[in-house]
Design an enzyme around this catalytic site. Sequence first.
Site, PDB file in Angstrom:
ATOM      1  N   ILE A  61      21.759 131.575 -64.262  1.00 36.94           N
ATOM      2  CA  ILE A  61      21.207 130.510 -65.118  1.00 36.94           C
ATOM      3  C   ILE A  61      20.138 131.071 -66.061  1.00 36.94           C
ATOM      4  O   ILE A  61      20.150 130.785 -67.267  1.00 36.94           O
ATOM      5  CB  ILE A  61      20.652 129.351 -64.260  1.00 36.94           C
ATOM      6  N   CYS A 108      14.397 130.845 -60.511  1.00 39.63           N
ATOM      7  CA  CYS A 108      14.473 131.625 -59.269  1.00 39.63           C
ATOM      8  C   CYS A 108      14.813 130.665 -58.129  1.00 39.63           C
ATOM      9  O   CYS A 108      14.629 129.461 -58.251  1.00 39.63           O
ATOM     10  CB  CYS A 108      13.129 132.310 -59.020  1.00 39.63           C
ATOM     11  N   PRO A 109      15.301 131.192 -57.016  1.00 40.01           N
ATOM     12  CA  PRO A 109      15.551 130.299 -55.869  1.00 40.01           C
ATOM     13  C   PRO A 109      14.230 129.909 -55.215  1.00 40.01           C
ATOM     14  O   PRO A 109      13.210 130.559 -55.442  1.00 40.01           O
ATOM     15  CB  PRO A 109      16.386 131.178 -54.934  1.00 40.01           C
ATOM     16  N   THR A 153      13.987 123.741 -63.720  1.00 40.85           N
ATOM     17  CA  THR A 153      15.279 123.185 -63.285  1.00 40.85           C
ATOM     18  C   THR A 153      15.775 123.935 -62.045  1.00 40.85           C
ATOM     19  O   THR A 153      16.959 123.904 -61.739  1.00 40.85           O
ATOM     20  CB  THR A 153      16.347 123.262 -64.399  1.00 40.85           C
ATOM     21  N   SER A 154      14.854 124.644 -61.343  1.00 36.94           N
ATOM     22  CA  SER A 154      15.303 125.431 -60.182  1.00 36.94           C
ATOM     23  C   SER A 154      15.190 124.591 -58.909  1.00 36.94           C
ATOM     24  O   SER A 154      16.141 123.886 -58.560  1.00 36.94           O
ATOM     25  CB  SER A 154      14.529 126.745 -60.092  1.00 36.94           C
ATOM     26  N   ARG A 155      14.062 124.643 -58.239  1.00 34.14           N
ATOM     27  CA  ARG A 155      13.803 123.780 -57.086  1.00 34.14           C
ATOM     28  C   ARG A 155      12.371 123.287 -57.193  1.00 34.14           C
ATOM     29  O   ARG A 155      11.477 124.020 -57.630  1.00 34.14           O
ATOM     30  CB  ARG A 155      14.004 124.539 -55.763  1.00 34.14           C
ATOM     31  N   ASP A 170      13.546 118.847 -63.812  1.00 34.39           N
ATOM     32  CA  ASP A 170      14.764 118.183 -63.328  1.00 34.39           C
ATOM     33  C   ASP A 170      14.740 118.130 -61.803  1.00 34.39           C
ATOM     34  O   ASP A 170      15.638 117.551 -61.193  1.00 34.39           O
ATOM     35  CB  ASP A 170      15.988 118.982 -63.811  1.00 34.39           C
ATOM     36  N   GLU A 230      11.580 115.225 -53.936  1.00 32.60           N
ATOM     37  CA  GLU A 230      12.752 114.487 -54.436  1.00 32.60           C
ATOM     38  C   GLU A 230      13.700 113.991 -53.345  1.00 32.60           C
ATOM     39  O   GLU A 230      14.491 113.080 -53.559  1.00 32.60           O
ATOM     40  CB  GLU A 230      13.553 115.353 -55.427  1.00 32.60           C
ATOM     41  N   HIS A 266      17.506 115.582 -61.089  1.00 28.19           N
ATOM     42  CA  HIS A 266      18.388 116.659 -60.603  1.00 28.19           C
ATOM     43  C   HIS A 266      19.807 116.497 -61.177  1.00 28.19           C
ATOM     44  O   HIS A 266      20.786 116.414 -60.420  1.00 28.19           O
ATOM     45  CB  HIS A 266      18.420 116.674 -59.072  1.00 28.19           C
TER      46      HIS A 266
HETATM   47  P1  NAD Z   1      21.092 133.439 -59.156  1.00 26.11           P
HETATM   48  O1  NAD Z   1      21.115 133.851 -57.722  1.00 26.11           O
HETATM   49  O2  NAD Z   1      22.180 133.880 -60.061  1.00 26.11           O
HETATM   50  O3  NAD Z   1      19.696 133.908 -59.826  1.00 26.11           O
HETATM   51  C1  NAD Z   1      18.467 133.781 -59.167  1.00 26.11           C
HETATM   52  C2  NAD Z   1      17.595 134.933 -59.654  1.00 26.11           C
HETATM   53  O4  NAD Z   1      16.299 134.750 -59.088  1.00 26.11           O
HETATM   54  C3  NAD Z   1      18.119 136.308 -59.193  1.00 26.11           C
HETATM   55  O5  NAD Z   1      18.183 137.194 -60.294  1.00 26.11           O
HETATM   56  C4  NAD Z   1      17.091 136.765 -58.179  1.00 26.11           C
HETATM   57  O6  NAD Z   1      16.901 138.163 -58.140  1.00 26.11           O
HETATM   58  C5  NAD Z   1      15.839 136.049 -58.710  1.00 26.11           C
HETATM   59  N1  NAD Z   1      14.771 135.977 -57.739  1.00 26.11           N
HETATM   60  C6  NAD Z   1      14.849 135.942 -56.395  1.00 26.11           C
HETATM   61  N2  NAD Z   1      13.609 135.947 -55.872  1.00 26.11           N
HETATM   62  C7  NAD Z   1      12.745 135.995 -56.916  1.00 26.11           C
HETATM   63  C8  NAD Z   1      11.327 136.046 -57.007  1.00 26.11           C
HETATM   64  N3  NAD Z   1      10.562 136.070 -55.916  1.00 26.11           N
HETATM   65  N4  NAD Z   1      10.768 136.073 -58.254  1.00 26.11           N
HETATM   66  C9  NAD Z   1      11.543 136.076 -59.361  1.00 26.11           C
HETATM   67  N5  NAD Z   1      12.900 136.050 -59.335  1.00 26.11           N
HETATM   68  C10 NAD Z   1      13.472 136.017 -58.116  1.00 26.11           C
HETATM   69  O7  NAD Z   1      20.958 131.858 -59.123  1.00 26.11           O
HETATM   70  P2  NAD Z   1      21.286 130.856 -60.320  1.00 26.11           P
HETATM   71  O8  NAD Z   1      22.701 130.397 -60.206  1.00 26.11           O
HETATM   72  O9  NAD Z   1      20.802 131.421 -61.601  1.00 26.11           O
HETATM   73  O10 NAD Z   1      20.380 129.605 -59.882  1.00 26.11           O
HETATM   74  C11 NAD Z   1      18.957 129.682 -59.942  1.00 26.11           C
HETATM   75  C12 NAD Z   1      18.381 128.489 -59.221  1.00 26.11           C
HETATM   76  O11 NAD Z   1      18.680 127.293 -59.955  1.00 26.11           O
HETATM   77  C13 NAD Z   1      19.032 128.235 -57.831  1.00 26.11           C
HETATM   78  O12 NAD Z   1      18.373 128.926 -56.835  1.00 26.11           O
HETATM   79  C14 NAD Z   1      18.923 126.744 -57.653  1.00 26.11           C
HETATM   80  O13 NAD Z   1      17.772 126.496 -56.867  1.00 26.11           O
HETATM   81  C15 NAD Z   1      18.719 126.191 -59.062  1.00 26.11           C
HETATM   82  N6  NAD Z   1      19.800 125.298 -59.478  1.00 26.11           N
HETATM   83  C16 NAD Z   1      19.459 124.065 -59.948  1.00 26.11           C
HETATM   84  C17 NAD Z   1      20.446 123.199 -60.397  1.00 26.11           C
HETATM   85  C18 NAD Z   1      20.116 121.828 -60.967  1.00 26.11           C
HETATM   86  O14 NAD Z   1      21.012 120.990 -61.104  1.00 26.11           O
HETATM   87  N7  NAD Z   1      18.865 121.569 -61.348  1.00 26.11           N
HETATM   88  C19 NAD Z   1      21.784 123.573 -60.311  1.00 26.11           C
HETATM   89  C20 NAD Z   1      22.096 124.847 -59.829  1.00 26.11           C
HETATM   90  C21 NAD Z   1      21.095 125.705 -59.415  1.00 26.11           C
END
Ligand code: NAD
Length: 341
Positions: free
Chosen positions: A155, A205-206, A232-234, A258, A263, A295
């Site tokens: 993302i 990031c997750p 938009t992560s968590r 988001d 939530e 979300h």
């Molecule tokens: P991904 O696994 O492809 O990318 C996550 C990135 O975060 C990786 O490059 C990883 O190395 C990095 N990371 C891990 N720990 C870290 C830290 N301590 N500091 C900085 N970076 C770090 O995941 P993605 O598919 O890009 O999704 C990212 C996040 O988006 C997911 O974890 C999820 O929580 C969230 N998400 C939200 C929605 C939504 O509808 N709002 C939908 C899908 C995913």
Amino acid sequence: MRIAVFSTRSYDEEFLRPAFDGSGHELVFLSPRLTAETLPLAAGFDAVCVFVQDRLNRGVLEALALAGVRLVALRCAGFNNVDLAAASEFGITVVRVPAYSPYAVAEFTVGLMLALNRKIHRAANRVREWNFALDGLLGFDFHGRTVGIIGTGHIGAGVARIMHGFGCRLVAADIRENPELVALGARYCSHAELFAASDIVTLHCPLVKETFHLISDGAISQMKSGVMLINTSRGAVIDTQAVIEGLKCGQIGSLGIDVYEEEENLFFQDLSNHISQDDMLARLLTFPNVLVTGHQAFFTRDALEKIAWTTRANVDDVAAGRTCPHAIQVDRQAAVKSAKQ
Ligand code: NAD
């Protein structure tokens, strides 16, 4: 397999039914969230299919295992709501749907940035009232501004491509560099450097121990005055109370989220006739420079199709005893630690 699909909404059923058609698996759609209270609903099933608001802690997983459940099929990418070590200890396989549509989330993220910056949501409301004044709607050009991306996986990389297209400078922070971003000219740096350089900070990031409340008082004080912050992560990657203080003093110029750390009991349902007990969200919603969505960044037809078909493939793999490429591997040390607790 007999699969209990928790937290079902009409759109889940609409996409999962055709994907499982002719699979030989039986899906039973249940609207409640999976929690300790709703556990009895999982009796008699081989698998549970769950989403972000279901809570699979140690107690829930132990009870699921005792009830004969051997598979947790997440229909999302994030897995912070599952105690993986406990799942492993109780012999439950956990599968997920990674990267079902990074485009959906990346595009929505940029949508939040654009709407917030140019106040499009407020402008549309004004025009409905025949108010065509522009006062209060002033934005800034994205071109030439610096965007800080924390988490440059699927993302984050999507957001980087779009913002690069706008002519933005990119800075990034991640535990590992993504060569695609480097090729776009992004500079990897520490969180502190990213905060100091960025006009927009966006989080991808997750949610893990290291990223819990990453955006704290201290982090906010390192940011440029008037920064735009997007999440938009968590939800819990942000300390919401600290962000409210940042908004009150103007250090944060605008906020688009988001996801929200509380939530779980709010999102994915219509609470418009309820009296809110959540004072933190209520405060956030009073700010004119805050945009909150429930979300929905993932919510495109393409993403829901991919989620349904990947979930079908995941279940097929586990049912057939094949290695599932989307099974989440557990850190053995964490598993031992959890078992001792
Ligand atoms: P991904 O696994 O492809 O990318 C996550 C990135 O975060 C990786 O490059 C990883 O190395 C990095 N990371 C891990 N720990 C870290 C830290 N301590 N500091 C900085 N970076 C770090 O995941 P993605 O598919 O890009 O999704 C990212 C996040 O988006 C997911 O974890 C999820 O929580 C969230 N998400 C939200 C929605 C939504 O509808 N709002 C939908 C899908 C995913």
